[in-house]
Design an enzyme around this catalytic site. Structure first.
Site, PDB file in Angstrom:
ATOM      1  N   GLY A 159       0.810  -1.215   0.000  1.00  0.00           N
ATOM      2  CA  GLY A 159       0.000   0.000   0.000  1.00  0.00           C
ATOM      3  C   GLY A 159       0.839   1.259   0.000  1.00  0.00           C
TER       4      GLY A 159
ATOM      5  N   LYS B 148      -9.109   9.789  11.593  1.00  0.00           N
ATOM      6  CA  LYS B 148     -10.545   9.505  11.524  1.00  0.00           C
ATOM      7  C   LYS B 148     -11.016   8.628  12.689  1.00  0.00           C
ATOM      8  CE  LYS B 148     -10.594  10.121   6.539  1.00  0.00           C
ATOM      9  NZ  LYS B 148      -9.229  10.685   6.546  1.00  0.00           N
TER      10      LYS B 148
END
Length: 626
Positions: free
Chosen positions: A289, A408
């Site tokens: 990633g 978040k």
């Protein structure tokens, strides 16, 4: 042989310079009417000075430099040689007791003339050589205005003089003292505010920023003025390297949005990070990633013994493995395909390799996708995956387990954020109630520039297709940092942690997404009228403002200025058993049930209701459209 001949010719020139300086000085002293009694003195003195000067030139290292690049270091060597010759003459004058006295004025005339001939000869050769090589390029190339008339601008101009693609017509600088002056014959015509007028006057449509030490606000202002004037704005990455002669002008590139976000270079304690990683077996989950792959690249700097890359995407795993094959073949890399939810595969990996350091970066991160129809998968990947990897790390005696979290997770309004907060709590619980064999640490940060699913690649694609650029809300903002910066700070946090900490990275100031979009449109050479911005409304689970600390949390400073430690509420002892039981229930689990379960352990989770639809209603809408 060529080098020897070149050095021999330069040596002969320097000896010739002694003859000119000595004889010329005597002629000047006697108004070009040398008395006959001084003829013998002239020849005698010349012979002695030639010997002394030959030794002085060798001692000063005059024949290491190339004349075509004669510069200040070469002038210093010339001064050394001239000084030795001058001192030799001074000693001769002081000791001379002969009949014909050496004129005292020669103590000044000789070294001055010698310096003029030696230094001037070198400068003249360089001027002639550069004119022959580059003189024909002077009237060619695109006219360009340089912003910044300091050392960076001067070095940049030197590079541009040798390029057929560019022709510097003017410079601008906010230093009032430089206005009206010239730099290598090019006028400094005013300050940054005069840039639009300067571009019109000189019919230029290109601007190059040469401000290596300027604040981001100045860089942003310069870019904005240039773009608004219709110019293409360029910068030279690593201008300090250009100034040191290590980067060619071919590295010049257009100003990018990353240049305007104000992220300062990161400095980390490499000694401690090296001590933590050198020779160790390191496992990175989600190694293909955006964050995981950069983390692997940064890890390779610190000489790990074995670097294990665990990744579920075959192509992502192949890509990062190929990067190591090309760039760091010296690092032993073990690419392993596997899913963090697969306990059997994790058992196989940990039993075979027993990693000592684990960086857990694998996660589902896209907020709207995880909000509708994929909520339980977000729980399984983000919470169950973290629990699986963390418990295997503890069971096989890993020294450190570092969990990559997100802003978040603070006061979450979406499933993704709530699952990341729950995963943080899993790590905190394992630290508090586990075997104590493994240090569990959490590192929390915001958006990274250019990551998968990032808004910047999306905007770039929309601009390339002529717009519109879609922004969810005019007031929405986000924190941003570069991927390398985030990876380095993760390493720094992991090295300084003692277990149980939630590290919060300094994300700087939040950036309004609409301002980001406008800047990208202008940097692409378009006006706001040519490519419009369209507001589409907040997406499922999305909130206007991201936070890095929850309301109930306090922070502590750390020795590193860009890292703080968040003190979150304690996790109850029964937490892990309850979470394991919840995770073990058979699928499918509805989105609403997922939200209810998350609220049970994350009370600060308040689901946003804008744009959220059930899977069934979404499927019905699709059938209706079909």
């Amino acid at each position: 042989m060529i080098r020897f001949l070149r050095s021999a010719l330069v040596f002969l020139f320097d000896l010739f310079a002694v003859a000119i300086a000595w004889c010329g000085g005597l002629l000047l002293r006697f108004n070009f009417d040398l008395p006959s009694e001084y003829v013998r003195l002239a020849f005698l003195g010349l012979g002695g000075l030639l010997v002394v000067h030959a030794v002085a030139c060798r001692w000063a290292g005059l024949y290491r430099g190339m004349w075509v690049f004669a510069s200040l270091p070469d002038l210093k060597r010339v001064l050394k040689a001239v000084a030795v010759s001058g001192v030799a003459l001074l000693v001769w004058v002081a000791l001379d007791r002969g009949g014909t006295a050496i004129p005292r004025s020669m103590i000044v005339l000789y070294p001055v003339l010698l310096l003029l001939v030696m230094g001037g000869g070198r400068a003249a050769w360089r001027m002639w050589k550069e004119h022959r090589l580059y003189g024909g390029l002077i009237a060619q190339g695109k006219p360009v205005v340089i912003v910044g008339a300091g050392r960076g601008g001067a070095m940049l101009m030197r590079e541009l003089e040798r390029s057929p693609d560019w022709r510097v017509v003017a410079l601008v600088d906010d230093d009032l003292g430089k206005w009206g002056m010239e730099l290598f014959g090019i006028p400094i015509v005013g300050g940054l505010g005069a840039l639009p007028e300067v571009l019109r006057e000189f019919k230029a449509s290109h601007v190059i920023l040469a401000m290596p030490s300027a604040a981001t606000e100045t860089l942003r202002r310069a870019t904005d003025i240039g773009v608004r004037a219709g110019a293409h704005v360029f910068t030279v990455p690593g201008l300090e390297e250009l100034m040191n002669g290590r980067v060619s002008i071919s590295a010049m590139r257009p100003v990018e949005i990353e240049d305007l976000l104000g992220r300062e270079p990161v400095s980390i304690d490499t000694e401690n990070v090296q001590a933590m990683l050198a020779g160790r077996t390191v496992l990175v989950t989600g190694a293909g990633g955006s964050i995981g792959s950069e983390l692997c690249r940064q890890l390779s700097r610190f000489e790990p013994g074995i670097l294990i890359l665990l990744e579920s995407s075959e192509f992502a795993l192949y890509s990062v493995e190929q990067w190591f094959a090309r760039n760091r073949p010296d690092v032993r890399v073990v690419p392993l395909a596997g899913d963090v939810k697969d306990g059997v595969r994790l058992e196989e990996v940990f039993s075979a390799w027993a990693p000592q350091i684990v960086f857990h970066a694998a996660a589902y991160k896209h907020v709207p996708l995880m909000e509708v129809g994929n909520a339980w998968q977000a729980v399984r990947n983000n919470v169950l995956g973290t629990l699986q990897v963390a418990t295997h790390a503890e069971r096989y005696g890993a020294e450190r387990f570092v969990f990559i979290s997100t802003d978040k997770a603070v006061n979450p309004t979406n499933v993704m954020g709530a699952t990341k907060r729950l995963a943080e709590m899993v790590c905190e619980a394992l630290h508090s109630f586990g075997t104590k064999a493994t240090q569990f640490e959490v590192v929390r940060f915001g958006n990274v520039l250019g990551s998968t699913g990032s808004v910047i690649p999306k905007f770039a694609e929309q601009i390339a297709h002529g717009g519109p650029v879609t922004v969810t809300h005019p007031e929405i903002n986000r924190y941003f940092m570069s991927i390398p910066e985030a990876a380095q700070l993760v390493l720094q946090a992991s090295a300084m942690g003692h277990g149980g900490e939630v590290f919060v990275l300094d994300m700087g100031e939040p950036v309004k997404i609409v301002d980001l979009a406008r800047n990208m449109i202008r940097l692409s050479g378009y006006s706001d009228d040519e490519i419009r911005i369209e507001f589409t409304g907040l997406r499922p689970g999305e909130k206007l403002y991201e936070e890095l600390l929850a309301d109930a949390e306090a922070t502590m400073e750390t020795p590193h200025p860009k890292l703080r430690i968040a003190r979150s509420r304690s996790v109850p002892e029964a937490f892990l058993d309850e979470v394991r039981e919840w995770l073990s229930q058979p699928a499918p689990v509805s989105d609403d049930d997922v939200r209810s379960g998350l609220k049970r352990w994350v009370p600060e989770y308040v689901p946003a209701n804008h744009g959220v639809k059930s899977v069934e209603s979404g499927q019905a809408q699709v059938r209706e459209q079909v």
